[in-house]
Design an enzyme around this catalytic site. Sequence first.
Site, PDB file in Angstrom:
ATOM      1  N   SER A   1       0.848  -1.190   0.000  1.00  0.00           N
ATOM      2  CA  SER A   1       0.000   0.000   0.000  1.00  0.00           C
ATOM      3  C   SER A   1       0.883   1.238   0.000  1.00  0.00           C
ATOM      4  O   SER A   1       2.064   1.178   0.385  1.00  0.00           O
ATOM      5  CB  SER A   1      -0.883   0.002   1.254  1.00  0.00           C
ATOM      6  OG  SER A   1      -1.521   1.243   1.444  1.00  0.00           O
TER       7      SER A   1
ATOM      8  N   TYR B   1      -1.755   0.439  11.067  1.00  0.00           N
ATOM      9  CA  TYR B   1      -1.966  -0.035   9.697  1.00  0.00           C
ATOM     10  C   TYR B   1      -0.739   0.271   8.848  1.00  0.00           C
ATOM     11  O   TYR B   1      -0.247  -0.606   8.115  1.00  0.00           O
ATOM     12  CB  TYR B   1      -3.202   0.600   9.079  1.00  0.00           C
ATOM     13  CG  TYR B   1      -3.386   0.226   7.621  1.00  0.00           C
ATOM     14  CD1 TYR B   1      -3.683  -1.083   7.254  1.00  0.00           C
ATOM     15  CD2 TYR B   1      -3.215   1.163   6.602  1.00  0.00           C
ATOM     16  CE1 TYR B   1      -3.812  -1.452   5.923  1.00  0.00           C
ATOM     17  CE2 TYR B   1      -3.354   0.809   5.271  1.00  0.00           C
ATOM     18  CZ  TYR B   1      -3.649  -0.494   4.936  1.00  0.00           C
ATOM     19  OH  TYR B   1      -3.771  -0.863   3.614  1.00  0.00           O
TER      20      TYR B   1
END
Length: 251
Positions: free
Chosen positions: A139, A152
Amino acid sequence: MKKTALITGATAGIGRATALKLSGMGYDVIVTGRRAERLEKLTLEIEGKGGSCRTLCFDIQSKDEVDKAMDSLGEQLDNIDLLVNNAGLAATAEPIQSGSWEDWERMIDTNIKGLLAVSKRVIPGMIKRSCGHIVNLSSIAGKEAYANGNVYCATKHAVEALTKGMRIDLLQYGIKVSSISPGMVETEFSIVRYHGDKDKADAVYKGLTPLTAEDIADAIEFIVSRPPHVNINDILIMPTAQASAVYNHRS
């Protein structure tokens, strides 16, 4: 001889789109996830188009469930040509001081430990055959930290490090290791992050056109269709309206 691909987290979003894409490329696909009905629906769709699909229903957060599912593959486990480690989630968007321990564990167990549990079972077969390809879904959060992203972002930074470590360790066996790092993709991602609050999830993409799951599947198609002497280490893919993890343009 047809190749076999295993895609984790295939009940929705990028995993589902990738399974359809790879099946269309001629792969026999093995799809995993927690929602049996969705896996069955995906199987029917793939088989209806002439493809081959096998489902494994388990929670990737549980190593025991991972091992039981991998054991059920029998000899097929040693003949997986492509592993797409897609299963992942963001379970919160809170500052570090008010984050939930349960949410943190869920992200760590899925994004890091789940990836490791599946990879550890698939890699030995690739080593035996001296070939294979692993694609890890990272990501933009694996490249930049941002406010309220803390844990995260940490898990996706870990995916980046694991991808690089895998590539080094598996180099001598001719195994390719790649990653793809998307920016904003409109899937169930934000619904999960905001614990089902659709208004908050919709606001993430308000005023801009995000990437779709199919855009990421297209990029994976490019990665896995390169000739044997070419490995794509990483693709960073963003919507046109997004310049970084925190800079975007909304109309």
